[in-house]
Design a protein around this motif. Structure first.
Motif, PDB file in Angstrom:
ATOM      1  N   ASP A  83       0.804  -1.220   0.000  1.00 46.65           N
ATOM      2  CA  ASP A  83       0.000   0.000   0.000  1.00 46.65           C
ATOM      3  C   ASP A  83       0.839   1.273   0.000  1.00 46.65           C
ATOM      4  O   ASP A  83       0.321   2.344  -0.287  1.00 46.65           O
ATOM      5  CB  ASP A  83      -0.943   0.017   1.206  1.00 46.65           C
ATOM      6  CG  ASP A  83      -2.023  -1.051   1.094  1.00 46.65           C
ATOM      7  OD1 ASP A  83      -2.323  -1.473  -0.037  1.00 46.65           O
ATOM      8  OD2 ASP A  83      -2.556  -1.468   2.134  1.00 46.65           O
ATOM      9  N   GLY A  84       2.126   1.159   0.310  1.00 45.97           N
ATOM     10  CA  GLY A  84       2.992   2.332   0.337  1.00 45.97           C
ATOM     11  C   GLY A  84       3.493   2.754  -1.034  1.00 45.97           C
ATOM     12  O   GLY A  84       4.176   3.759  -1.168  1.00 45.97           O
ATOM     13  N   ALA A  85       3.133   1.991  -2.071  1.00 49.90           N
ATOM     14  CA  ALA A  85       3.598   2.309  -3.420  1.00 49.90           C
ATOM     15  C   ALA A  85       2.963   3.607  -3.906  1.00 49.90           C
ATOM     16  O   ALA A  85       1.759   3.784  -3.818  1.00 49.90           O
ATOM     17  CB  ALA A  85       3.262   1.170  -4.377  1.00 49.90           C
ATOM     18  N   ASP A  86       3.793   4.510  -4.394  1.00 56.39           N
ATOM     19  CA  ASP A  86       3.308   5.768  -4.955  1.00 56.39           C
ATOM     20  C   ASP A  86       3.270   5.605  -6.471  1.00 56.39           C
ATOM     21  O   ASP A  86       4.252   5.827  -7.168  1.00 56.39           O
ATOM     22  CB  ASP A  86       4.219   6.923  -4.537  1.00 56.39           C
ATOM     23  CG  ASP A  86       3.680   8.286  -4.943  1.00 56.39           C
ATOM     24  OD1 ASP A  86       2.686   8.357  -5.688  1.00 56.39           O
ATOM     25  OD2 ASP A  86       4.287   9.291  -4.514  1.00 56.39           O
ATOM     26  N   ILE A  87       2.122   5.187  -6.973  1.00 59.19           N
ATOM     27  CA  ILE A  87       1.947   4.906  -8.394  1.00 59.19           C
ATOM     28  C   ILE A  87       1.623   6.203  -9.132  1.00 59.19           C
ATOM     29  O   ILE A  87       0.676   6.900  -8.794  1.00 59.19           O
ATOM     30  CB  ILE A  87       0.790   3.899  -8.622  1.00 59.19           C
ATOM     31  CG1 ILE A  87       0.964   2.646  -7.753  1.00 59.19           C
ATOM     32  CG2 ILE A  87       0.657   3.565 -10.100  1.00 59.19           C
ATOM     33  CD1 ILE A  87       2.258   1.908  -7.927  1.00 59.19           C
ATOM     34  N   VAL A  88       2.411   6.503 -10.144  1.00 55.70           N
ATOM     35  CA  VAL A  88       2.171   7.674 -10.986  1.00 55.70           C
ATOM     36  C   VAL A  88       1.347   7.264 -12.209  1.00 55.70           C
ATOM     37  O   VAL A  88       0.415   7.950 -12.605  1.00 55.70           O
ATOM     38  CB  VAL A  88       3.501   8.329 -11.426  1.00 55.70           C
ATOM     39  CG1 VAL A  88       3.261   9.491 -12.373  1.00 55.70           C
ATOM     40  CG2 VAL A  88       4.302   8.772 -10.202  1.00 55.70           C
ATOM     41  N   LEU A  89       1.682   6.109 -12.806  1.00 53.62           N
ATOM     42  CA  LEU A  89       0.987   5.616 -13.991  1.00 53.62           C
ATOM     43  C   LEU A  89       1.027   4.097 -14.003  1.00 53.62           C
ATOM     44  O   LEU A  89       2.110   3.508 -13.976  1.00 53.62           O
ATOM     45  CB  LEU A  89       1.652   6.170 -15.260  1.00 53.62           C
ATOM     46  CG  LEU A  89       1.066   5.732 -16.599  1.00 53.62           C
ATOM     47  CD1 LEU A  89      -0.305   6.382 -16.810  1.00 53.62           C
ATOM     48  CD2 LEU A  89       2.009   6.095 -17.740  1.00 53.62           C
ATOM     49  N   GLU A  90      -0.136   3.480 -14.020  1.00 54.78           N
ATOM     50  CA  GLU A  90      -0.228   2.024 -14.176  1.00 54.78           C
ATOM     51  C   GLU A  90       0.347   1.653 -15.545  1.00 54.78           C
ATOM     52  O   GLU A  90       0.449   2.521 -16.429  1.00 54.78           O
ATOM     53  CB  GLU A  90      -1.696   1.594 -14.106  1.00 54.78           C
ATOM     54  CG  GLU A  90      -2.391   1.926 -12.798  1.00 54.78           C
ATOM     55  CD  GLU A  90      -2.279   0.842 -11.752  1.00 54.78           C
ATOM     56  OE1 GLU A  90      -1.941  -0.304 -12.109  1.00 54.78           O
ATOM     57  OE2 GLU A  90      -2.529   1.145 -10.574  1.00 54.78           O
ATOM     58  N   PRO A  91       0.715   0.379 -15.775  1.00 54.73           N
ATOM     59  CA  PRO A  91       1.238  -0.002 -17.086  1.00 54.73           C
ATOM     60  C   PRO A  91       0.331   0.469 -18.226  1.00 54.73           C
ATOM     61  O   PRO A  91      -0.872   0.218 -18.227  1.00 54.73           O
ATOM     62  CB  PRO A  91       1.304  -1.528 -17.004  1.00 54.73           C
ATOM     63  CG  PRO A  91       1.537  -1.795 -15.547  1.00 54.73           C
ATOM     64  CD  PRO A  91       0.696  -0.752 -14.840  1.00 54.73           C
TER      65      PRO A  91
END
Length: 129
Positions: free
Chosen positions: A91-99
């Motif tokens: 949950d700590g992942a800072d996703i900017v753009l999914e694949p």
């Protein structure tokens, strides 16, 4: 002239090195506690403590202030690498753009490292590898 390295300045070398160990799947070379490197055949990603640039005074790079550079890793399977990293970070992942397949054909997934730097995992279309 050969492009040899890019260095990220951080307040926490251990934390950032740990993140890039996860991303690259390799151990950092640690010649000193204030410095880490990830060496490939073409370029080195270096991570340095603020102590490594202290002699620059007010002109020294400051951690966490990058909004113009993207650290990019060419991978064979963007979706698999993204899933692996996301599962490890949780949950700590800072996703900017999914694949996503970009208009120019590259497949990319973008995340932020613990210091806020954007990291692009990308692959090129098979004909351009």
């Amino acid at each position: 002239m050969d492009f040899a390295s890019i260095r990220i300045i951080t307040d926490d070398v251990d934390r950032l090195a740990g993140f890039y160990e996860l991303v690259t799947g390799s151990d950092a070379v640690r010649p000193a506690p204030v410095f880490a490197e990830f060496r490939t055949a073409s370029v080195t990603l270096a991570i340095g403590s603020t102590a490594t640039v202290a002699m620059l005074g007010e002109r020294a790079p400051k951690p966490g202030r990058n909004d113009s550079v993207i650290v990019e890793f060419l991978v064979a399977d963007v979706d698999a690498e993204f899933a692996r990293i996301r599962a490890s970070i949780g949950d700590g992942a800072d996703i900017v753009l999914e694949p996503t397949t970009m208009p120019w054909g590259n497949r990319s997934a973008l995340i932020r490292d613990p210091d806020g730097n954007v990291v692009n995992l990308f692959s090129r279309p098979a004909a351009r590898l």
